[in-house]
Design an enzyme around this catalytic site. Structure first.
Site, short mmCIF file in Angstrom:
data_model
loop_
_atom_site.label_atom_id
_atom_site.label_comp_id
_atom_site.label_asym_id
_atom_site.label_seq_id
_atom_site.Cartn_x
_atom_site.Cartn_y
_atom_site.Cartn_z
N THR A 155 0.89 -1.16 0.00
CA THR A 155 0.00 0.00 0.00
C THR A 155 0.92 1.20 0.00
OG1 THR A 155 -1.79 -1.05 1.25
CG2 THR A 155 -1.56 1.30 1.54
N ARG A 183 -13.40 -7.53 -1.93
CA ARG A 183 -12.67 -7.53 -0.65
C ARG A 183 -12.10 -6.12 -0.39
NH1 ARG A 183 -7.17 -6.25 0.86
NH2 ARG A 183 -6.86 -7.15 2.91
N GLY A 185 -9.69 -3.89 2.27
CA GLY A 185 -8.72 -3.99 3.36
C GLY A 185 -8.83 -2.82 4.33
N1 ASP Z 1 -3.19 -3.23 3.82
C1 ASP Z 1 -3.43 -3.53 2.44
C2 ASP Z 1 -4.66 -4.38 2.31
O1 ASP Z 1 -4.86 -5.22 3.15
C3 ASP Z 1 -2.31 -4.22 1.78
C4 ASP Z 1 -0.96 -3.79 2.23
O2 ASP Z 1 -0.76 -2.74 2.77
O3 ASP Z 1 -0.02 -4.54 2.05
O4 ASP Z 1 -5.38 -4.22 1.36
#
Ligand code: ASP
Length: 296
Positions: A155, A183, A185
């Site tokens: 992210t 989905r 996050g």
């Molecule tokens: N936190 C993000 C998600 O779960 C992915 C990430 O930051 O690696 O979509």
């Protein structure tokens, strides 16, 4: 470039991340360079007296356009091969939030989140987010599923405080590679993947979204920022993740502009810049930047 400001000038600072994960040796230079270039864009805006909101939006747009990172043009595909992005912005002065989830067909999701900031609605998902973007004249853009998708998630995020003490935060992600359609996050969920409050500080998080959501990780950072300095606050909050397992990386700035960075992932791509640091600094591990956290 010299961002130092005279001693009597109010200070500003900015911290950027490009994701908490394992970064292969081959990709580390691109991660450092991408984060540093983005931080410098924000630093220039802040040094000229611009707002934290403008700085954060421009930084995150830059990261979204850099295919090194899983956001915007670098987003990984869902299990059906489509790209669905999440993004958010928060204004610590007003506690206004704009967030979008499962948004497709937009090059810079963070700017759609910014457009939502003045609205009563906090979070728009799927077709509702697309409709909103179109109604605001955001151009359609067919996001390619990232060729760089290597089975790793990440992210991007940014936290800044401007010369007037206004704190802003932005996040953007393509989510997890192969995730279920729909989905969502932690990145667009306030109190989980981000938060900003001028009275405490600002925080943006990367990592295992489902774990971050379960412990309200950003809320824990904000609570800790109310009682201790940023470097200790992020570490205290991160320890809470052990209750559910999972990896995360946290960037934060407290209301005095001090940095907090910590991660339990192998790597965490970050860059920081401030009125008291004449140039920006970047790293893919806390060890590379920790000497700069306590200055200022
Ligand atoms: N936190 C993000 C998600 O779960 C992915 C990430 O930051 O690696 O979509």
């Amino acid at each position: 470039m010299n961002w130092s400001t005279p001693m009597d000038d109010p200070r500003w600072s900015i911290v950027v991340h490009g994701g908490a994960r394992t970064i292969t040796a081959r990709d580390q230079a691109a991660n450092r360079a991408g984060c540093l270039a983005a931080a410098r864009i924000g630093a220039e805006i802040l040094a000229q007296g611009g707002s934290a909101l403008d700085a954060v939006e421009q930084v995150v747009r830059h990261l979204e356009d850099d295919p090194t990172f899983n956001a915007g043009s670098g987003s990984v595909p869902t299990c059906e091969g489509a790209v669905e992005t999440d993004a958010a912005m928060m204004d610590g002065s007003t506690l206004a939030i704009g967030a979008v989830a499962a948004l497709s067909g937009v090059r810079n999701p963070v700017s759609v989140a910014r457009l939502l900031l003045p609205e009563q609605t906090v979070l728009l998902a799927g077709s509702g987010a697309i409709e909103f973007a179109r109604s605001r004249g955001v151009e359609e853009y067919d996001l390619p599923a990232s060729a760089a998708a290597d089975g790793e998630h990440d992210t991007v995020g940014c936290v800044a405080i401007d010369r007037e003490g206004r704190i802003a935060v932005g996040t953007s992600t393509g989510g997890l590679p192969g995730q279920l359609p729909g989905r969502v996050g932690d990145a667009p969920i306030p109190g989980c993947g981000f938060y900003a409050d001028n009275e405490a500080g600002g925080v943006a998080i990367s990592g295992d979204g489902e774990s971050i959501l379960r412990v309200l990780l950003a809320t824990r950072v904000i609570d800790a920022l109310k009682v201790e300095e940023a470097p200790n606050a992020v570490s205290r909050a991160l320890r809470q993740l052990s209750r559910v397992g999972g990896e995360a990386g946290i960037i934060a700035i407290d209301c005095k502009g001090r940095f907090g960075i910590d991660h339990n992932s192998e790597h965490f791509a970050v860059a920081l810049a401030a009125s008291w640091l004449p140039d920006g600094v970047a790293g893919v591990h806390l060890d590379e930047v920790k000497g700069y956290l306590t200055r200022g």
